[in-house]
Design a protein around this motif. Sequence first.
Motif, PDB file in Angstrom:
ATOM      1  N   SER A 187       0.811  -1.285   0.020  1.00  0.00           N
ATOM      2  CA  SER A 187      -0.166   0.116  -0.060  1.00  0.00           C
ATOM      3  C   SER A 187       0.792   1.270  -0.039  1.00  0.00           C
ATOM      4  N   LEU A 188       0.341   2.370  -0.133  1.00  0.00           N
ATOM      5  CA  LEU A 188       1.061   3.621  -0.155  1.00  0.00           C
ATOM      6  C   LEU A 188       1.360   4.095   1.227  1.00  0.00           C
ATOM      7  N   ARG A 217       0.924   6.813  -6.334  1.00  0.00           N
ATOM      8  CA  ARG A 217       0.073   6.793  -5.088  1.00  0.00           C
ATOM      9  C   ARG A 217      -0.053   8.337  -5.016  1.00  0.00           C
ATOM     10  N   PRO A 218      -1.230   9.150  -5.296  1.00  0.00           N
ATOM     11  CA  PRO A 218      -2.483   8.754  -6.000  1.00  0.00           C
ATOM     12  C   PRO A 218      -2.308   8.400  -7.242  1.00  0.00           C
ATOM     13  N   ASP A 219      -3.438   7.296  -7.698  1.00  0.00           N
ATOM     14  CA  ASP A 219      -3.695   6.861  -9.020  1.00  0.00           C
ATOM     15  C   ASP A 219      -3.848   8.047 -10.106  1.00  0.00           C
TER      16      ASP A 219
END
Length: 411
Positions: A53-54, A354-356
């Motif tokens: 995850s980020l 991140r973010p996409d």
Amino acid sequence: MFNSVNTCLLLLGLTFAIVSGYVQSKELPDGDGKALVEGLCSSCHTTNRIHTSLGYSKEDWTALINTMTDLSADKALQQQLVSYLAAHFPPIKDRVPTLISGDIDIRFKEWVVPTLGQRSRDPVEAPDGKIWWAGQWGNLIGSIDTDTGAMHEYPLPAGAMPHSVSVDKDGMIWYMGNKNGSVGRLNPDTGDIRVYSMPNDDATDPHTGVFDNHGILWFTLQHSNYIGRLDPVTGEVQLKKMPTADARPYGIKSDASGNLWVACNGSNCLVSVNAETFELSEVKLPGEGTTVRRLDIAPDGIIWYVNSGLGKLGRYNPDTREIKEWPSPSGPDSHPYAIAVLDGMVWYNESGMRPDVLVRFDPGTEDFQSWAIPSGDFYAGILRHMRPTSDGALLIHQSATNRIIRVDIEK
């Protein structure tokens, strides 16, 4: 999936994980709350998803977890969970995207789908204007009435775990049963579902489908390495192996002539499929490490694809066989994923960031512009498939946060 959790249910999940000998693929760091995370989170997914995850603040971990499960009945448990995650997986900055400004304005409209933790994905517009999506982890497909905002979810046969949905000319909804080797058709008027099983035992994972000009459904089977053909009139399913072993066919689109083009997620290739003869022809793409998640076809027949492995946008001309690629703004690790050609512009996303990031590319000027894709008040992608609407918008999603999103583009 959990829609509500109490301490008893949590302990049952933790006991199951211990008794069954469930082994995490990557160990979580020691600390107060580790056993809690292992027992709760791994009941739905591996803890690898936490490691990749980020990373988030305590507030954003709380918001993300609330998209997966409802812990409101036990605030102490919730605080222990998010405190552990925020302490050991704080925000990281090594995947921050390069955002490119420009003259185009867009607007995001979000719908949060009802069932928590379902990983909603692959929205598509039906002839009546409704939006349909696949809730893969929730084993359902759902619809949104864009006029009223009303949503309805349809449970699927056990184990289907739909990867994508497609709509035929009559408004029937077709899903790819990615985990039980099936393709299904839902009648939205009656709720009846007809299931079509694969004719080969090793064809286990229908992935993405598209209809050709004659109403035949073509689909990929990524890990099985097949292309499939289903005739809705007769119910016959035919399969053909990809020319290259482990090519992992992923995205698929139909061109103006009715023939198909397939993206290779495990090799440096595109594959054309003759819709009449079922003959497969491979186009080799340059670059060691090139892999392609998805592609789209412009009205002039040009194939646009994302070079996911090398972080590039690509163009292939079937007439001249010319190939050209452009580095994506966020670089080689940006992992472009979904793609759509709309009104002459190429849209795709950088899923490795991140973010996409949603990216617009103008083939005439070769200019890029990009925007962070929202997931409510925080960012937790990713977008895996995008498709245009009849009125010139884009349908996208954020699977990690159960969001279906419409992108309206300034004209």
